[in-house]
Structures are given as structure tokens and as C-alpha cells.
Design a protein around this motif. Sequence first.
Motif, PDB file in Angstrom:
ATOM      1  N   THR A   1       0.826  -1.272  -0.014  1.00 52.88           N
ATOM      2  CA  THR A   1      -0.056   0.111  -0.064  1.00 52.88           C
ATOM      3  C   THR A   1       0.895   1.272  -0.145  1.00 52.88           C
ATOM      4  N   TRP A   2       1.940   1.361   0.905  1.00 58.08           N
ATOM      5  CA  TRP A   2       2.835   2.347   0.764  1.00 58.08           C
ATOM      6  C   TRP A   2       3.577   2.750  -0.655  1.00 58.08           C
ATOM      7  N   ASP A   3       3.848   1.451  -1.167  1.00 52.57           N
ATOM      8  CA  ASP A   3       4.694   1.675  -2.431  1.00 52.57           C
ATOM      9  C   ASP A   3       3.740   2.229  -3.388  1.00 52.57           C
ATOM     10  N   ARG A   4       2.276   1.919  -3.307  1.00 52.75           N
ATOM     11  CA  ARG A   4       1.542   2.388  -4.370  1.00 52.75           C
ATOM     12  C   ARG A   4       1.059   3.830  -4.180  1.00 52.75           C
ATOM     13  N   THR A   5       1.429   4.494  -3.107  1.00 50.23           N
ATOM     14  CA  THR A   5       0.608   5.754  -2.817  1.00 50.23           C
ATOM     15  C   THR A   5       1.376   6.872  -2.232  1.00 50.23           C
ATOM     16  N   HIS A   6       2.534   6.519  -1.749  1.00 43.30           N
ATOM     17  CA  HIS A   6       3.282   7.594  -0.850  1.00 43.30           C
ATOM     18  C   HIS A   6       3.694   8.750  -1.825  1.00 43.30           C
ATOM     19  N   ARG A   7       4.138   8.458  -2.932  1.00 40.77           N
ATOM     20  CA  ARG A   7       4.673   9.423  -3.970  1.00 40.77           C
ATOM     21  C   ARG A   7       3.688  10.374  -4.436  1.00 40.77           C
ATOM     22  N   SER A   8       2.381  10.318  -4.035  1.00 41.12           N
ATOM     23  CA  SER A   8       1.333  10.918  -4.365  1.00 41.12           C
ATOM     24  C   SER A   8       0.803  11.791  -3.286  1.00 41.12           C
ATOM     25  N   VAL A   9       1.386  11.580  -2.225  1.00 38.53           N
ATOM     26  CA  VAL A   9       0.806  12.431  -1.035  1.00 38.53           C
ATOM     27  C   VAL A   9       2.095  13.443  -0.786  1.00 38.53           C
ATOM     28  N   VAL A  10       1.719  14.886  -0.516  1.00 36.79           N
ATOM     29  CA  VAL A  10       2.450  15.832  -0.354  1.00 36.79           C
ATOM     30  C   VAL A  10       2.402  16.517   0.929  1.00 36.79           C
TER      31      VAL A  10
ATOM     32  N   GLU B   1       1.795  22.885   9.349  1.00 30.57           N
ATOM     33  CA  GLU B   1       1.678  22.184   7.967  1.00 30.57           C
ATOM     34  C   GLU B   1       0.292  21.373   7.957  1.00 30.57           C
ATOM     35  N   GLY B   2       0.048  20.984   6.577  1.00 26.48           N
ATOM     36  CA  GLY B   2      -1.251  19.826   6.310  1.00 26.48           C
ATOM     37  C   GLY B   2      -0.598  18.960   5.360  1.00 26.48           C
ATOM     38  N   SER B   3      -1.484  18.374   4.715  1.00 26.37           N
ATOM     39  CA  SER B   3      -1.174  17.218   3.576  1.00 26.37           C
ATOM     40  C   SER B   3      -1.758  17.546   2.400  1.00 26.37           C
ATOM     41  N   GLY B   4      -1.539  16.777   1.341  1.00 25.38           N
ATOM     42  CA  GLY B   4      -2.246  16.755   0.087  1.00 25.38           C
ATOM     43  C   GLY B   4      -2.353  15.921  -0.983  1.00 25.38           C
ATOM     44  N   ILE B   5      -3.020  15.360  -1.779  1.00 21.63           N
ATOM     45  CA  ILE B   5      -3.175  14.430  -2.590  1.00 21.63           C
ATOM     46  C   ILE B   5      -3.023  15.046  -4.012  1.00 21.63           C
ATOM     47  N   VAL B   6      -1.771  14.460  -4.616  1.00 24.41           N
ATOM     48  CA  VAL B   6      -1.868  14.652  -6.173  1.00 24.41           C
ATOM     49  C   VAL B   6      -2.679  13.731  -6.889  1.00 24.41           C
ATOM     50  N   PHE B   7      -3.802  14.280  -7.555  1.00 20.51           N
ATOM     51  CA  PHE B   7      -4.824  13.670  -8.085  1.00 20.51           C
ATOM     52  C   PHE B   7      -5.016  13.641  -9.651  1.00 20.51           C
ATOM     53  N   SER B   8      -5.794  12.733 -10.196  1.00 20.07           N
ATOM     54  CA  SER B   8      -6.354  13.207 -11.599  1.00 20.07           C
ATOM     55  C   SER B   8      -7.716  12.447 -11.750  1.00 20.07           C
ATOM     56  N   VAL B   9      -8.348  13.008 -12.647  1.00 16.93           N
ATOM     57  CA  VAL B   9      -9.676  12.546 -12.939  1.00 16.93           C
ATOM     58  C   VAL B   9     -10.119  11.965 -14.321  1.00 16.93           C
ATOM     59  N   ALA B  10      -8.974  11.738 -15.204  1.00 16.45           N
ATOM     60  CA  ALA B  10      -8.790  11.418 -16.412  1.00 16.45           C
ATOM     61  C   ALA B  10      -8.294  10.059 -16.444  1.00 16.45           C
TER      62      ALA B  10
ATOM     63  N   GLN C   1       4.692  18.124 -13.045  1.00 18.52           N
ATOM     64  CA  GLN C   1       3.935  16.894 -12.760  1.00 18.52           C
ATOM     65  C   GLN C   1       4.453  15.815 -11.800  1.00 18.52           C
ATOM     66  N   LEU C   2       3.393  15.391 -10.960  1.00 23.99           N
ATOM     67  CA  LEU C   2       4.013  14.264 -10.005  1.00 23.99           C
ATOM     68  C   LEU C   2       3.164  13.209 -10.071  1.00 23.99           C
ATOM     69  N   PRO C   3       3.535  12.036  -9.478  1.00 23.10           N
ATOM     70  CA  PRO C   3       2.669  10.688  -9.605  1.00 23.10           C
ATOM     71  C   PRO C   3       1.496  11.111  -8.757  1.00 23.10           C
ATOM     72  N   SER C   4       0.298  10.566  -9.620  1.00 23.56           N
ATOM     73  CA  SER C   4      -0.942  11.141  -8.891  1.00 23.56           C
ATOM     74  C   SER C   4      -1.710   9.729  -8.601  1.00 23.56           C
ATOM     75  N   LEU C   5      -2.864   9.964  -7.679  1.00 26.37           N
ATOM     76  CA  LEU C   5      -3.875   8.976  -7.459  1.00 26.37           C
ATOM     77  C   LEU C   5      -5.137   9.102  -8.292  1.00 26.37           C
ATOM     78  N   PRO C   6      -5.783   8.318  -8.981  1.00 26.22           N
ATOM     79  CA  PRO C   6      -6.935   8.401  -9.951  1.00 26.22           C
ATOM     80  C   PRO C   6      -8.143   8.559  -8.673  1.00 26.22           C
ATOM     81  N   LEU C   7      -8.968   9.983  -9.009  1.00 25.66           N
ATOM     82  CA  LEU C   7      -9.852  10.258  -8.264  1.00 25.66           C
ATOM     83  C   LEU C   7     -11.296   9.690  -8.824  1.00 25.66           C
TER      84      LEU C   7
END
Length: 220
Positions: free
Chosen positions: A16-25, A48-57, A109-115
Motif C-alpha cells: 500500500t505504501w509503495d503504491r501511494t506515498h509518492r502521490s501524497v505531499v 503544515e497539512g497534507s495534500g493528494i496529487v490527483f487525476s480525474v482522467a 507533474q507528480l505521480p497521481s492517484l485516480p479520483l
Amino acid sequence: MGFIAASAAADHGSKTWDRTHRSVVSVMPTWPGFDRPGFGAPKGTAPEGSGIVFSVAGGQTSKEILTAAHVVNKAKKVRIRTFDEQIFDAQVRWIDGVTDIAVLSIDSQLPSLPLTETAASPGEHVCAIANPFGLGTSMSCGVISALNRSNLGFNEIEDFIQIDAAVNPGSSGGALVDSEGQLLGMIAAIFTKEADIDAGVNFAISSSLLLARVNQSQNR
């Protein structure tokens, strides 16, 4: 049997970590007049807070970042820090105060998680990927306690996933993901009456509400 179960859980967590952590800032706002920055930070440096690099397409990279509106709604400047310590200036593109959702953008551009609208179930194992206390991206795991929580008084419009995974200040805007690394929601709130620390009753805005509000913002 206990050893096998523990090994399986550890393997699931690392995947889970490997698949996701690059998309959280980490999201680093500067608020006018903020005078309690701590850790020797300059005046005006907000928590500080957190953020999710996301894509809808369905793209694998994106310049857009989801975060909680309360992290950036007072900011005069916002920067983000990636998992590998890169720093980027960010622009606040959209704030939805009634749901506590905001969208930032950067020039890279950063690695994203699909929304997408991802199904979730009570009892399902989930992980929160976030930046608690500004320490940097980390992961805590637990289960979904309940779905469709609303009328809690956090926001005017609410559709929360309740979880028992540890969430602390700085986690707002982080990703709630399932065992496959799919985005289920965005960490947004802690339910406590005594202190702003984890009590095992925490909330993430559902992916369906995130997607609906982001689509509305893009259609304006």
C-alpha cells in the motif's frame, strides 16, 4: 497462525505504501500575522497539512493537488514538499468552504492517484497516508468504522468515512486508501472534545463527494 497473519498484514502495508506515498505531499501555508510557528520557523509560517496529487482522467501524473480548505484558506502563500524533499510553490485554484475541500496546482507533474467513486465497506482495512505534525509523509492503518457520516457540525455539506486509523494535526488533506492503494477519501477531521489529538474516531471526506465537487468546480 499468528505469525502468518502478521506477515501478511506487513506485506499488505508495504505494498500500500509503495503504491501511494509518492502521490501524497506536505502542504506548507504562510498565514498573515500567524505568530506561533514553532521549531524556529519565521513568523507567518502556519501549521503544515497534507495534500493528494490527483487525476480525474486516469492519468498517471498531475499538477493538481487536493487538500483540506482549512489548511490553506487563510494563506497568502503556499508551498508543497514531496516525499523526496522537493519544494514547489503552489497556487490555490479553488476553495469550497461548505465541504472543506481545496484544489492547488503546481508547475510540475507528480505521480497521481485516480479520483473515482471507489466502493468502501465497514470493517475494510484502510490506511491514512499523511503528514502528521509536519514530520513528513507517513502511514497509519486501521479499519472503516462507518460510512456516510453527516450532520457532525464540521462542514455545511458532509459525507464522511469514519475510521480508527491514527490521524493527528497535519494529517488534514491526506489520503485514505484501501489495500489496493485506491483513493477512498481525504482525511479531514478528528472527533475529540478535549484535545486536537487522535482518539480513534477520525473522518475522511468520501471519494464520491470529492469527485462531485471537483467536477462542479471544473464545469464552472
